[in-house]
Motif scaffolding. Structure first.
Motif, PDB file in Angstrom:
ATOM      1  N   GLU A 201       0.835  -1.199   0.000  1.00 57.99           N
ATOM      2  CA  GLU A 201       0.000   0.000   0.000  1.00 57.99           C
ATOM      3  C   GLU A 201       0.871   1.250   0.000  1.00 57.99           C
ATOM      4  O   GLU A 201       1.902   1.319   0.669  1.00 57.99           O
ATOM      5  CB  GLU A 201      -0.901  -0.007   1.231  1.00 57.99           C
ATOM      6  CG  GLU A 201      -1.943   1.094   1.248  1.00 57.99           C
ATOM      7  CD  GLU A 201      -2.874   0.982   2.433  1.00 57.99           C
ATOM      8  OE1 GLU A 201      -3.682   1.904   2.629  1.00 57.99           O
ATOM      9  OE2 GLU A 201      -2.794  -0.041   3.158  1.00 57.99           O
ATOM     10  N   GLY A 202       0.483   2.247  -0.809  1.00 58.24           N
ATOM     11  CA  GLY A 202       1.247   3.472  -0.917  1.00 58.24           C
ATOM     12  C   GLY A 202       2.263   3.466  -2.038  1.00 58.24           C
ATOM     13  O   GLY A 202       2.931   4.474  -2.282  1.00 58.24           O
ATOM     14  N   VAL A 203       2.370   2.329  -2.741  1.00 59.69           N
ATOM     15  CA  VAL A 203       3.278   2.197  -3.880  1.00 59.69           C
ATOM     16  C   VAL A 203       2.432   2.132  -5.146  1.00 59.69           C
ATOM     17  O   VAL A 203       1.417   1.426  -5.190  1.00 59.69           O
ATOM     18  CB  VAL A 203       4.156   0.935  -3.746  1.00 59.69           C
ATOM     19  CG1 VAL A 203       5.000   0.731  -4.996  1.00 59.69           C
ATOM     20  CG2 VAL A 203       5.038   1.035  -2.506  1.00 59.69           C
ATOM     21  N   GLU A 204       2.838   2.862  -6.180  1.00 55.59           N
ATOM     22  CA  GLU A 204       2.110   2.838  -7.447  1.00 55.59           C
ATOM     23  C   GLU A 204       2.629   1.712  -8.339  1.00 55.59           C
ATOM     24  O   GLU A 204       3.821   1.394  -8.322  1.00 55.59           O
ATOM     25  CB  GLU A 204       2.255   4.180  -8.186  1.00 55.59           C
ATOM     26  CG  GLU A 204       1.429   5.315  -7.622  1.00 55.59           C
ATOM     27  CD  GLU A 204       1.945   5.817  -6.287  1.00 55.59           C
ATOM     28  OE1 GLU A 204       1.119   6.005  -5.368  1.00 55.59           O
ATOM     29  OE2 GLU A 204       3.173   5.995  -6.148  1.00 55.59           O
ATOM     30  N   ALA A 205       1.726   1.118  -9.112  1.00 54.25           N
ATOM     31  CA  ALA A 205       2.094   0.069 -10.068  1.00 54.25           C
ATOM     32  C   ALA A 205       1.447   0.401 -11.408  1.00 54.25           C
ATOM     33  O   ALA A 205       0.222   0.336 -11.552  1.00 54.25           O
ATOM     34  CB  ALA A 205       1.642  -1.301  -9.579  1.00 54.25           C
ATOM     35  N   LEU A 206       2.260   0.779 -12.385  1.00 50.25           N
ATOM     36  CA  LEU A 206       1.792   1.267 -13.678  1.00 50.25           C
ATOM     37  C   LEU A 206       2.130   0.278 -14.770  1.00 50.25           C
ATOM     38  O   LEU A 206       3.168  -0.396 -14.728  1.00 50.25           O
ATOM     39  CB  LEU A 206       2.435   2.617 -13.976  1.00 50.25           C
ATOM     40  CG  LEU A 206       2.175   3.693 -12.919  1.00 50.25           C
ATOM     41  CD1 LEU A 206       3.324   4.693 -12.869  1.00 50.25           C
ATOM     42  CD2 LEU A 206       0.862   4.406 -13.180  1.00 50.25           C
ATOM     43  N   SER A 207       1.246   0.211 -15.784  1.00 49.10           N
ATOM     44  CA  SER A 207       1.491  -0.684 -16.903  1.00 49.10           C
ATOM     45  C   SER A 207       0.787  -0.129 -18.131  1.00 49.10           C
ATOM     46  O   SER A 207       0.440   1.052 -18.186  1.00 49.10           O
ATOM     47  CB  SER A 207       1.015  -2.106 -16.562  1.00 49.10           C
ATOM     48  OG  SER A 207       1.490  -3.031 -17.516  1.00 49.10           O
ATOM     49  N   ASN A 208       0.571  -0.992 -19.126  1.00 54.10           N
ATOM     50  CA  ASN A 208      -0.016  -0.578 -20.396  1.00 54.10           C
ATOM     51  C   ASN A 208      -1.532  -0.571 -20.350  1.00 54.10           C
ATOM     52  O   ASN A 208      -2.152  -1.295 -19.580  1.00 54.10           O
ATOM     53  CB  ASN A 208       0.409  -1.542 -21.510  1.00 54.10           C
ATOM     54  CG  ASN A 208       1.886  -1.802 -21.567  1.00 54.10           C
ATOM     55  OD1 ASN A 208       2.392  -2.641 -20.833  1.00 54.10           O
ATOM     56  ND2 ASN A 208       2.595  -1.106 -22.440  1.00 54.10           N
ATOM     57  N   GLY A 209      -2.128   0.233 -21.227  1.00 55.85           N
ATOM     58  CA  GLY A 209      -3.538   0.115 -21.521  1.00 55.85           C
ATOM     59  C   GLY A 209      -4.475   0.871 -20.622  1.00 55.85           C
ATOM     60  O   GLY A 209      -4.123   1.866 -19.976  1.00 55.85           O
ATOM     61  N   VAL A 210      -5.700   0.357 -20.566  1.00 59.04           N
ATOM     62  CA  VAL A 210      -6.796   1.004 -19.863  1.00 59.04           C
ATOM     63  C   VAL A 210      -6.702   0.699 -18.372  1.00 59.04           C
ATOM     64  O   VAL A 210      -6.567  -0.466 -17.987  1.00 59.04           O
ATOM     65  CB  VAL A 210      -8.150   0.520 -20.419  1.00 59.04           C
ATOM     66  CG1 VAL A 210      -9.317   1.097 -19.625  1.00 59.04           C
ATOM     67  CG2 VAL A 210      -8.274   0.894 -21.899  1.00 59.04           C
ATOM     68  N   PRO A 211      -6.762   1.721 -17.509  1.00 55.68           N
ATOM     69  CA  PRO A 211      -6.689   1.452 -16.068  1.00 55.68           C
ATOM     70  C   PRO A 211      -7.955   0.791 -15.557  1.00 55.68           C
ATOM     71  O   PRO A 211      -9.069   1.137 -15.955  1.00 55.68           O
ATOM     72  CB  PRO A 211      -6.516   2.851 -15.471  1.00 55.68           C
ATOM     73  CG  PRO A 211      -7.116   3.780 -16.479  1.00 55.68           C
ATOM     74  CD  PRO A 211      -6.862   3.157 -17.815  1.00 55.68           C
ATOM     75  N   GLY A 212      -7.778  -0.177 -14.642  1.00 55.23           N
ATOM     76  CA  GLY A 212      -8.906  -0.855 -14.020  1.00 55.23           C
ATOM     77  C   GLY A 212      -9.049  -0.521 -12.552  1.00 55.23           C
ATOM     78  O   GLY A 212      -9.831  -1.144 -11.846  1.00 55.23           O
TER      79      GLY A 212
END
Length: 476
Positions: A201-212
């Motif tokens: 918690e408090g850490v961002e996790a980014l990737s490709n495409g449409v956010p869910g």
């Protein structure tokens, strides 16, 4: 004709049954019906056949989707995951390979049944309980984990999963994906992706495409979901975990997500550049045709090991080096142009990489002209005068994949085409190319065919000169 099955019930004397059976068999013979031959199952190829990288990718199947459920603990640098891969057999397979570097495989199943597996360096060899017939869909589930490591490449630089002080970054070209999930690791096998990334918690996790969305759990972890619904080459998949200022919104009715490392100044050059994403993408759409994906964005990381930017699909990743001297619009134009050239229309072989980089470099000239920083013709002439013509653009060799001949000489070839056919046909060629080849893969010969068809002019000699000649071509 394939064999068929006739079911019937006959009540009465046995001789009537015999006569019925004989009659049905005779009709089948007269109709020429025979049973389909049993498949001859064999192993899938250990590489997809790219001359530059013979071990990249695998033969015998085509992936449709990767569903990745990942959990990453930055304190331990430990990744655990389950990859569910949906694919179609393109041959009768007794076994097949997936690319996976370093991580430990805990279990493998195929179509819900346990399968055996073995490792051969970066190859995961999977033997299903039953053979997989050609043209049939199948599902592979791989549970795996460990401490990921980047792939060392003396010619092209390291790529793949990098541990950082606040998380991790998975990034690289031409190889990266196999360091964090099992994959058919070659751009000729594109697939859709679903990501579920669980981090503290408090850490961002980014990737490709449409956010869910991000869903916190009671145990102090948060699961971030992303979905790239448009087919994507494996090297374009990315994972960025850490402390980021995330900006979300919409653009042209689609999600727009940008993120900048908290180590970068607030409202600094990096954030200003990301704020231009929509405007630049809209301009490029007027040049290249409709934007090809369901989301927009960009991520700026702060890591001295990443001295480049990469066109990771729908959400390019930029090293902070690009913004140390202030606002850099050209790199944003370059990576966004790749969304058409390289991402939507991908190369079938790495020797054709100029189709990615030449057009992305040309987009820098187009954007500079749009911003009043000199004409495209001025940019062309300046680079023409400085080019080393001894190095080919087409088929530059492994060590030359990211060289000036691919980028700058590639852009020169693009403009030479424009000068030869005129603006109307030139931009019609670009829009026809991105429209007809959308979501697919292609070669240089395919582009020349489209250019000749749209313009109505013979162009093969022009491309030969501008892509491969060892002396300066005559400007059209």
């Amino acid at each position: 004709m394939r064999g068929f099955l006739v079911a019937f019930v006959v009540v009465g004397h046995a001789s009537r049954v015999n006569r019925a059976i004989v009659g049905i068999a005779s009709l089948a013979l007269l109709a020429g019906c025979t049973s389909a031959p049993a498949p001859s199952f064999g192993p899938g190829a250990e590489g997809i056949g790219d001359p530059y990288f013979p071990a990249y990718g695998n033969g015998g199947y085509d992936v449709g989707n990767y569903a990745l459920k990942l959990r990453y603990d930055p304190a331990k640098d430990e990744l655990t995951g389950t990859a569910t891969i949906t694919a179609t057999a393109t041959a009768d397979l007794s076994r097949f390979n997936l690319d996976l570097a370093g991580l430990t495989v805990r279990s493998v199943s195929v179509n819900g049944a346990p399968a055996t597996s073995s490792r051969d360096k970066a190859e995961l060899v999977v033997t299903p309980r039953d053979g997989l017939p050609r043209d049939r869909d199948f599902t592979v589930e791989v549970a795996y984990g460990g401490v990921p490591e980047p792939i060392k490449n003396s010619e092209l630089g390291d790529g793949g999963f990098l541990h950082t002080d606040d998380g991790a970054i998975a990034l690289g070209q031409p190889e990266s994906a196999s360091t964090w999930f099992p994959v058919n690791d070659h751009p000729s096998d594109k697939a859709t992706y679903d990501f579920e990334i669980t981090v503290p918690e408090g850490v961002e996790a980014l990737s490709n495409g449409v956010p869910g969305g991000a869903s916190p759990a009671a145990d102090g972890w948060t699961t971030w979901k992303w979905s790239e619904r448009t087919p994507m080459a494996s090297y374009l998949a990315t994972l960025v975990i850490g402390q980021y200022r995330v900006t979300t919104g919409t653009h042209q009715g689609r999600p727009m997500v940008t993120a900048v490392s908290t180590r970068q100044p607030r409202n600094g050059a990096a954030e200003q550049a990301m704020a231009l994403t929509g405007e630049i993408a809209d301009f490029l759409a007027t040049q290249f045709g409709p934007y090809p994906f369901e989301s927009y964005g960009g991520v700026v990381v702060d890591d001295e090991r990443i001295g480049y930017a990469l066109e990771t699909q729908s959400r390019p990743v930029y090293g902070n080096v690009w913004f140390k001297e202030g606002l850099n619009e050209d790199v944003v134009a370059h990576e966004l142009a790749h969304q058409w050239f390289g991402d939507s229309v991908s190369i079938a072989r790495w020797s054709d990489i100029w189709l990615n980089e030449g057009f992305a470099s040309y987009a820098e000239w187009l954007w500079a002209e749009e911003r009043g920083r000199g004409s495209v013709q001025d940019s062309f002439q300046a680079d023409y005068d400085e080019t080393d013509w001894s190095r080919p653009t087409l088929d530059p060799g492994r060590a030359g994949l990211f060289g000036r001949a691919v980028y700058k000489r590639g852009a020169l070839a693009v403009h030479a085409l424009r000068l030869a056919v005129g603006d109307q046909d030139f931009f019609a060629i670009l829009k026809t190319w991105t429209g007809e080849k959308r979501n697919g893969t292609a070669r240089t010969t395919d582009f020349i065919t489209v250019a000749e068809r749209v313009s109505g002019e013979p162009l093969r000699d022009l491309f030969t000169e501008w892509l491969t000649a060892d002396t300066a071509p005559k400007i059209p």
